[in-house]
Design a protein around this motif. Structure first.
Motif, short mmCIF file in Angstrom:
data_model
loop_
_atom_site.label_atom_id
_atom_site.label_comp_id
_atom_site.label_asym_id
_atom_site.label_seq_id
_atom_site.Cartn_x
_atom_site.Cartn_y
_atom_site.Cartn_z
N SER A 58 -16.19 32.79 6.83
CA SER A 58 -16.48 31.37 7.09
C SER A 58 -17.78 30.65 6.37
O SER A 58 -17.87 29.90 5.89
N TYR A 59 -18.62 31.80 6.43
CA TYR A 59 -20.04 31.16 5.91
C TYR A 59 -19.99 31.04 4.40
O TYR A 59 -20.43 29.99 3.69
N TYR A 62 -17.93 27.99 3.56
CA TYR A 62 -18.79 26.59 4.18
C TYR A 62 -19.51 26.48 2.76
O TYR A 62 -19.94 25.24 2.35
N THR A 65 -17.68 25.10 -0.08
CA THR A 65 -17.26 23.58 -0.06
C THR A 65 -18.14 22.89 -0.88
O THR A 65 -17.78 21.88 -1.38
N GLY A 188 -14.86 21.44 13.59
CA GLY A 188 -15.15 22.74 12.99
C GLY A 188 -13.74 23.53 12.75
O GLY A 188 -12.92 23.37 13.48
N THR A 203 -18.70 28.87 13.30
CA THR A 203 -19.75 28.71 12.24
C THR A 203 -19.70 27.44 11.60
O THR A 203 -19.12 26.45 12.24
N LEU A 205 -18.41 26.20 8.89
CA LEU A 205 -17.24 25.96 8.34
C LEU A 205 -16.51 24.55 9.01
O LEU A 205 -15.93 25.00 10.01
N ASN A 206 -16.05 23.58 8.47
CA ASN A 206 -15.49 22.59 9.03
C ASN A 206 -14.30 22.00 8.07
O ASN A 206 -14.24 22.57 7.04
N ASN A 270 -19.90 17.25 4.37
CA ASN A 270 -19.88 18.70 4.80
C ASN A 270 -20.91 18.86 5.75
O ASN A 270 -21.01 19.51 6.75
N VAL A 275 -21.75 19.53 10.11
CA VAL A 275 -22.61 20.51 10.48
C VAL A 275 -23.69 19.92 11.39
O VAL A 275 -23.94 20.03 12.85
#
Length: 369
Positions: A58-59, A62, A65, A188, A203, A205-206, A270, A275
């Motif tokens: 996920s990170y 993220y 992205t 997210g 995390t 990540l969205n 993002n 976040v």
């Protein structure tokens, strides 16, 4: 003087970057060994940190992205014959656009209206910030490398001033805005997956990861499947020939830089909407400059940029894990690896090309071409 080697397209786009990456990793492994660490252990832990768990994946996605947005921004400008080093400032202004719209409207509009408005505002602010250097280049001859660098500093100063003097949350000593209403928060991925019964760690990540995929597809379609994209690439490849063919380059230069700025501005979606949920300083954190390397490694093609963004996302996430797993291993070593990748993918990108071409000919390639 030796002539540049003309590799087949598949080798130039896929094989050569892979070879350059392997060379960079070998050199980095030698440096790691020289400072007293085990190269294979470091590489294994880096891969494990980036892809060895749900949170690590996920990170990585993220970070990737953001790099997709900034890498595409550099590529679009490049195909128009411009070198955009202003992704950092354009991303900052994109965050400002998303933040101002959220602060003004998020308490009055539902998410179905608020989130698209934030996307449009981020892209619009970034487009203006990229389009101005494009216009200066087209009509005044001001070099975009210089103007975009200067616009990075201006963007940072503008947002800093607004956060300190106009947008700062009352009573908060930190220069940041108040929190947005829930309608301005991009869901997210873990929240979305939870709604369909899939457990996933929380995390950053969205859903802007989907926006990044859509942006890559749209850039590919625009550049290679439309008349305007053909004209833009013609201007970037040979402005004189484009003019001879009836293409007016000035408007296309501005369009390329505005589109480039719009893509970089989406970083604000993002970070600000996905976040932080508020406008903060320094949320870009060098991603605009990393986008240059991502575009170079990806050969300025959306597909390659997505893969290069995943690579840099893995380096960022895996490097963070290495600092925890290995005592004495610092983030500087990760930056060294990134620098070597940029070196071999950019300045020394063609070093391995002659050897690859000889091997290709030896194996019978090109006999009928």
């Amino acid at each position: 003087m030796s002539q540049p080697v003309e590799l087949p397209r598949w080798m130039d786009v896929a094989l050569l970057p892979a070879v350059n990456l392997a060379i960079a990793l070998l050199v980095a492994g030698g440096v790691v060994a020289l400072v007293g660490f085990e190269p294979l252990q470091v590489l294994g832990l880096l891969i494990k940190g980036a892809f060895g768990s749900q949170a690590g994946i996920s990170y990585t996605l993220y970070y990737a992205t953001t790099f997709v947005f900034t890498g595409l921004a550099v590529a679009v400008a490049f195909h128009g014959g411009q070198f955009n080093i202003g992704g950092e400032g354009q991303a900052i202004m994109g965050g400002l656009g998303a933040g101002v719209v959220a602060l003004a409207l998020s308490e009055h509009l539902p998410a179905a209206l608020m989130l698209p408005l934030m996307v449009l505002a981020a892209a619009g602010f970034g487009a203006v910030w990229g389009g101005i250097p494009g216009a200066l280049q087209a009509w005044r001859g001001s070099h975009t490398v210089i103007t975009t660098i200067m616009f990075n500093f201006i963007a940072s100063a503008v947002v800093g001033y607004l956060l300190v003097n106009q947008l700062k949350e009352p009573g908060n000593m930190t220069p940041e805005s108040r929190a947005f209403a829930d309608s301005a928060r991009l869901p997210g991925v873990h929240d979305v997956l939870a709604r369909i019964g899939i457990e996933w760690p929380s995390t950053p990540l969205n859903l802007s990861v989907l926006l990044a995929i859509a942006a890559a597809v749209l850039v590919w379609l625009a550049l290679w499947k439309t008349r305007g994209g053909y004209a833009l690439r013609a201007v970037g490849f040979s402005p004189d020939a484009a003019v001879y063919g009836g293409i007016q380059p000035k408007g296309l230069v501005v369009m390329a830089m505005a589109a480039s700025g719009a893509l970089a501005g989406l970083v604000g979606v993002n970070e600000i909407a996905g976040v932080h949920g508020r406008l903060i300083p320094d949320f870009v954190a060098g991603a605009g400059f990393a986008g240059i390397a991502v575009s170079l490694i990806g050969r300025n093609h959306p597909g390659g940029i997505v893969l290069a963004a995943l690579l840099f996302g893995a380096l960022y996430q895996g490097g963070s894990e290495l600092a925890f797993e290995i005592s004495g291993f610092s983030r500087d070593m990760v930056f060294m690896l990134q620098g070597l990748i940029v070196l071999f993918a950019g300045a020394m990108a063609q070093v391995a090309a002659p050897a690859l071409f000889k091997a290709y000919k030896a194996l019978g390639g090109g006999r009928h071409g």
